[in-house]
Every structure is written in C-alpha cells, then in structure tokens.
Write an enzyme that holds these catalytic residues in place. Structure first.
Site, PDB file in Angstrom:
ATOM      1  N   CYS A 146      46.854  53.679  10.474  1.00  7.66           N
ATOM      2  CA  CYS A 146      45.509  53.974  10.967  1.00  7.66           C
ATOM      3  C   CYS A 146      45.488  55.158  11.920  1.00  7.66           C
ATOM      4  O   CYS A 146      44.514  55.923  11.957  1.00  7.66           O
ATOM      5  CB  CYS A 146      44.911  52.737  11.645  1.00  7.66           C
ATOM      6  SG  CYS A 146      45.954  52.030  12.937  1.00  7.66           S
ATOM      7  N   GLU A 155      46.953  43.441  20.048  1.00  7.64           N
ATOM      8  CA  GLU A 155      46.536  44.832  20.342  1.00  7.64           C
ATOM      9  C   GLU A 155      45.304  44.851  21.255  1.00  7.64           C
ATOM     10  O   GLU A 155      44.359  45.616  21.032  1.00  7.64           O
ATOM     11  CB  GLU A 155      46.233  45.586  19.043  1.00  7.64           C
ATOM     12  CG  GLU A 155      47.408  45.616  18.078  1.00  7.64           C
ATOM     13  CD  GLU A 155      47.119  46.378  16.798  1.00  7.64           C
ATOM     14  OE1 GLU A 155      47.985  47.118  16.331  1.00  7.64           O
ATOM     15  OE2 GLU A 155      45.989  46.236  16.266  1.00  7.64           O
TER      16      GLU A 155
END
Length: 662
Positions: free
Chosen positions: A423, A330
């Site tokens: 998230c 990421e």
C-alpha cells in the site's frame, strides 16, 4: 441522512486545468481557501525528490505490479468477462490488491499533468484499458471477488471493496483532470452508480466499509461530475459509521475481533472526542469528513474535525509528524503513548495525515494545519522512500538498536524493494506527483503560500515566482509576476518552529500583520515587486512532553522543518548511538555537506560516552546511588531523519538522553 446538502447540480464532467490537483472544492463550498489554480514546483529540494519519483518510482510501477501479479488479476477478470469460461483464480494474498494499481494510475496521471511523457502516457492508456476491460456489466469491479475468492459485499470488514472503489475514483479524477479523457472516469462512475444501487436504507446493504476511503473519493467524484447522488452517498457512509455495524468484524482470515474503535465504528464522527483505531483508516475517514464539511457547511462536523485533529496533535503524534504507534492493528495508542523504538508510524498514515491537515487548512484558513503538513512531509512521510526511489519503509521507527529483533516482511526497519502488502509505495508516488497542489491557496483577497518550494504559484489575479534553498536555508524570495492594480494580500506562513524572521519588500523592511500563523502583506503589488522572507533556522534542541514516558529525559535535534537523528555510521569509530548522552549546554554547529546523502546540512553536537555495562552485572541500583562517570566525551554528527537507512545497516535514534553534569 444527517448531512445537509447544497442545491443539486448535475451535468457532464467539468473540465479544469491540468494543475487543478486532487482536491477541488466547488464554487459553493463553505471553505475559507481554495487550492491555487497555478502550482508548479520548478527547482530545489522538492523538485529533486519529485524527479526521482517520476524517473524511478513511477517508472518502475508497472514492472512492480506485474511481478506482484496485480495486473494479472485484471487480465484474468477481463478474460472471465469476455469468455465466461471457468475461474482463472486470484493471485496474491490480499483482497485489496487492485488498489495498488489505482494508486499508481493516480500518481502517473498527476505526473502527466506536470510534464508530458509519451512513454508514461502509453503505460497509463494500457492500464486504463485493462481496468476497463475487467469491469462487470453491472459496474462492479474488484478482481478478488470476480475471480471467485468470495461473494461481493459479504465481507465489509476486511473485503475493502469500497476502499478499492475509492482509489479507483481518485485515479479516475486525476486521469480526467490530467488528460481530459473520460475513459477511466466512466469506469469509476459506473462503479459509483452500482454502489449507490446496493447501499443505503432499504437497499441490499446498509453498512460501511472496514477501511474508509470511498467517502473523500465520492466527494471528489461529485466535484468533477456534478452528480449530487455521489455527495449524498458519501454523506450516507459517514453518517452510518459509528453505529456498530462492523463490531463483529471477524471476516475471512481474521480469528479475532479488533473491537469497534478499531474501525471508528464505536461513535458517530460528530460525537467522537479522540482519534482511535487503525491510524490510516481514521485519517482517511476524517479527510472525507472534511470534504463533506466543505461542501455542506455542516458546523457540527467541522467542530468535530477540529476537536479530533487537536487530539491527534496534542497526544498522539510523533516529533516527525508520524502517527500510529502500535504494531498491533497498526493503530493509534493511548494519549502520550509514543514509544520511539516500537513506533509503527506507517508511511501511509503520514500520507493520510497530510490529506486530512490540508483539507483542514482549506476549510479553516488556519496556518497550524499547514505547519503539521510541513513537519510530516519533511520527516514522517519522506523517510518512507529511499533516496534512490527504489526502496521503501512501511514502518518508520524513531529508534533502531544495533542488533534489532525485527518482525519479518513488511514490518522490517530495513529498506525493501517492495512489500507483500504494497500500500505504501504507490501512495508515496501519488503524493509526490501531486505535491504542487499542497503548496499554495487563494481567496478573494489574495494568495497564501503554505509551503516553501521554488516554483510558480497563482490564484485569482495574483501570480508569484518563489525561489528558495529551503529547508537548508531560510530565505524565501517571492517575485510578483502578475497582479491587479487593486490591493491584494500576500500571506506567508510563519512556521511555528521559527522564533526570528525579517521581511522586506524591494529591499526595504516591511511591516506585515501576524495573524493565525500568517504574515499578511497587503498592498497594490506590481509585477517585479520582490518580497523576501528570511527565517532564522539555527539548530535547536527539543524536549518531549513530560507525559511521554518513553523519551522522558531525552532531547532531539531539529533545524528548520527537519528532525535530525544519530545514525551509527556517522559517529566516531561507528559508535552505537545508544551508548551516548548529549550535552545540552554545548553549542550545536551546522555544516553544509553537498557530498553526503544527496546534499544535506549536518548538525554537530557534543556528548558523553556512557560507561560500558558491567559484564553480567545487575543493571539496577538503589535510588541516589552515584552513577558511574562517563567514559569520556565524544563529538556526534546528526543527519536529517528522512535520510536515514540509505547506507549500511546500523543503529539510529532521534531522542537522545541528556548527559548529567556534576
């Protein structure tokens, strides 16, 4: 510790107006601007998006958290604390699931600050009570470790204990500022005190969390409580990073080491010259560093922040404002490595970019930071939530093929009701709920409007009302509501994309200083004065840097602050956008479509149908070979990027090849 501190101040929690927002520098902060003390979005585009957020997303939060068993973990920890009988066990896949609860609490608190809602207030009280009941007597609070899944403070790389603590602190600050209650603030302070007793030179732990977040939270906790230890602790965590404490990093569940740059642990922040590693972690760290720079006046830290922000913008940011192009870890990528189809562009990374850029706008007073906030809000961020408020995107590619081979789970490019690693949804909720805070600021000379949204904004002794149909139309009408007799400066951001504008005061053309991206109008204002800024926003074509290999030879359509895309469902006969090339010399035409996707402006363009590939043929030819002629012309329809993936699945692309012309 390297970070210098202002003189200590202490005392009880400082109360403030409910609209004080998530960033409130102290009066002694070395910052150019302060957030507006009055900020209400009351109509228009963002009011509608915030209404959906409040009525759907935030309202759904407790049910989602129950289904994912986040709340069950707090109940289990509370039972364990009360009875001490056995370990009920942790539910879920991630050590940091508590943070989803805290982000929802923060979102719900800002929503309560915006408008009373008895049902939501009851939900918040119940969750706050549950969180408080789960806290250990020594102040520690993370249900994963409390329920026996590991030992506290032994997995700093992946355990996310300080990350969760940071989100708890931010939720507590929001709850206190919105309601005046200390219930959650006391929980956060006890945890902060526990952390301060554990971390530091000569203490039990001398290191940092693998996921920054606690730094900015501790600064805001200091701003709220006046406790200087919290500011010192934030400085310690910032200064300790970059010394290789996380280089090994292979904690439970991870069989490979991502390397110190992944954790931003390869160089001290003040020495770094490029953004690296996990995009969200990097930008949360820099947001905290900006808060520290504001409160300490550290010039080296400010210089590093300006340098790192510029590196991000110049070499590692997508047209949509999204960041983080690599699915692997990421992470940020090499300079100009910005593939459209393999863009990761996590929604949380866009939010982190907004947090960092807004703090830099306050710190420096420069409009370029708010230019990026605008681009990111309207495009890279807003695309992460469906128009219905029920569905989400974790990743935000700029190109999706008609038959994509997508990773399953959270990394799908199809909208999803919730995620295993959830998230992003509550992160979106908290930014939309606190969005008025990012619109305006003030200084000793007057008021600055960073973003354009219908509402009321004030700071110091100047208050204005704003009316606009932005981003669909470029006219912004500002009416003075309160003003002193002395001269004040009203500063209106002139967007970097705008090449033509007019400015009038009470219908008469007005001169304004153009300075650092601002139109500054200085005069003795009176209630009723009307300032009208008209920003020309014709559709335009944008070319990428020639260094971005992935989209060389392509163009994108933009209009005002919005990036556009071709979605398959809008094209004639469902034409695949991969089968067209755009005519860069043909005019672009806009059309109001109140019936489409909640009301948008579309852009029409002309292009060629690319010839169909030869069946089984070799797709390469000697250089100089004359390409096959197009299979005819086609009229294309582009929609705002944020609105894609809200209908039937299909191909989409932002960057479109340019048609060749004989």
């Amino acid at each position: 510790m390297e970070t210098p501190l202002n003189p200590a101040r202490s005392g009880p929690a400082r109360s403030g107006p409910a609209h004080s927002g998530p960033v409130r520098p102290t009066p002694d902060a070395v910052t150019t601007l302060h957030p507006a003390t009055l900020a209400r979005i009351e109509g228009g585009f963002w009011a509608e998006r915030r209404r959906v957020n409040a009525d759907v997303s935030v309202a759904d939060g407790p049910e989602r958290l129950e289904a994912a068993e986040n709340l069950a973990n707090f109940r289990a920890a509370a039972v364990l604390r009360t009875t001490g009988d056995g370990l009920p066990g942790f539910s879920g896949d991630f050590q940091f699931q508590d943070s989803d609860v805290y982000k929802w609490l923060e979102a719900a608190s800002w929503q309560l600050a915006d408008a009373p809602d008895p049902a939501l207030a009851d939900e918040v009280r119940a969750v706050v009570a549950l969180v408080a009941s789960a806290q250990r007597e020594d102040g520690y609070l993370q249900t994963y470790y409390q329920l026996g899944a590991g030992e506290p403070w032994t997995e700093l790389g992946w355990g996310h204990e300080l990350y969760c603590a940071g989100h708890l602190m931010q939720a507590a600050v929001a709850h206190h500022r919105a309601t005046g209650s200390r219930r959650l603030l006391d929980v956060a302070c006890r945890f902060a005190d526990h952390i301060d007793s554990v971390f530091g030179p000569g203490k039990e732990r001398d290191g940092v969390c693998g996921h920054p977040e606690v730094e900015t939270a501790l600064v805001e906790l200091y701003r709220t409580t006046g406790e200087p230890r919290y500011l010192s602790l934030a400085g310690y965590f910032l200064d300790r990073r970059g010394h290789g404490t996380l280089a090994a990093g292979a904690d439970r569940g991870h069989d490979r080491d991502p390397g110190p740059a992944y954790w931003q642990d390869h160089l001290p922040v003040r020495e770094a010259d490029e953004v690296t590693g996990h995009a969200v972690r990097q930008l949360y760290l820099l947001a905290g560093a900006a808060d520290l720079a504001a409160e300490t006046g550290d010039p080296r830290l400010r210089a590093a922040l300006e340098r790192l922000w510029q590196d991000m913008v110049a070499t590692k940011t997508y047209l949509t404002g999204a960041v983080g192009s690599r699915h692997d870890w990421e992470s940020f990528d090499d300079a100009h490595e910005l593939p459209a189809d393999r863009a990761y562009a996590e929604t949380c990374a866009a939010i982190a970019s907004v947090h960092f850029s807004w703090r830099m706008a306050l710190l420096t007073g420069e409009a370029r930071y708010s230019d990026l906030v605008e681009r990111t809000l309207f495009n890279g961020f807003l695309g992460g939530v469906g128009l219905d408020g029920h569905t989400w995107l974790y990743i935000n590619p700029l190109h999706l093929r008609a038959r994509p081979q997508m990773r399953p789970g959270d990394q799908t490019a199809h909208r999803t009701p919730w995620f295993r690693c959830a998230c992003c949804p509550p992160n979106v909720m908290r930014l939309l709920a606190s969005l008025p805070h990012y619109v305006a600021s003030s200084d000793a000379n007057g008021l600055q409007l960073h973003q354009y949204a219908t509402g009321t904004y004030g700071g110091g002794d100047l208050t204005v009302g704003v009316s606009t149909e932005y981003p669909w139309h470029g006219t912004v009408t500002v009416t003075v509501q309160e003003a002193p007799e002395a001269e004040r400066t009203l500063s209106l951001r002139l967007p970097a994309w705008c090449t033509d504008h007019t400015l009038t005061v009470d219908g008469t053309p007005a001169e304004a200083r153009v300075e650092d991206g601002w139109l500054r109008l200085t005069r003795a204002f009176a209630p009723g004065d009307t300032v009208r800024l008209a920003l020309a926003m014709p559709p335009r074509l944008t070319a990428p840097s020639p260094r971005v290999d992935a989209v060389r030879g392509c163009v994108a359509i933009e209009r005002g602050p919005l990036v556009y895309c071709l979605e398959q469902t809008d094209q004639p006969d469902g034409l695949d956008p991969d089968g067209v090339a755009l005519d860069p010399f043909a005019p672009l035409a806009e059309q109001d479509r109140p019936d489409l996707l909640g009301g948008i402006v579309t852009v029409a363009a002309s292009g060629d149908r690319l010839p169909a590939p030869d069946a089984g043929g070799w797709p390469y030819a000697p250089h100089g070979t004359r390409p096959r002629r197009p299979d005819g012309s086609v009229e294309l329809t582009a929609i705002p990027y944020y609105a894609w993936a809200n209908r039937e699945p299909g191909a989409m692309r932002v960057w479109i090849p340019v048609a060749g012309r004989d």
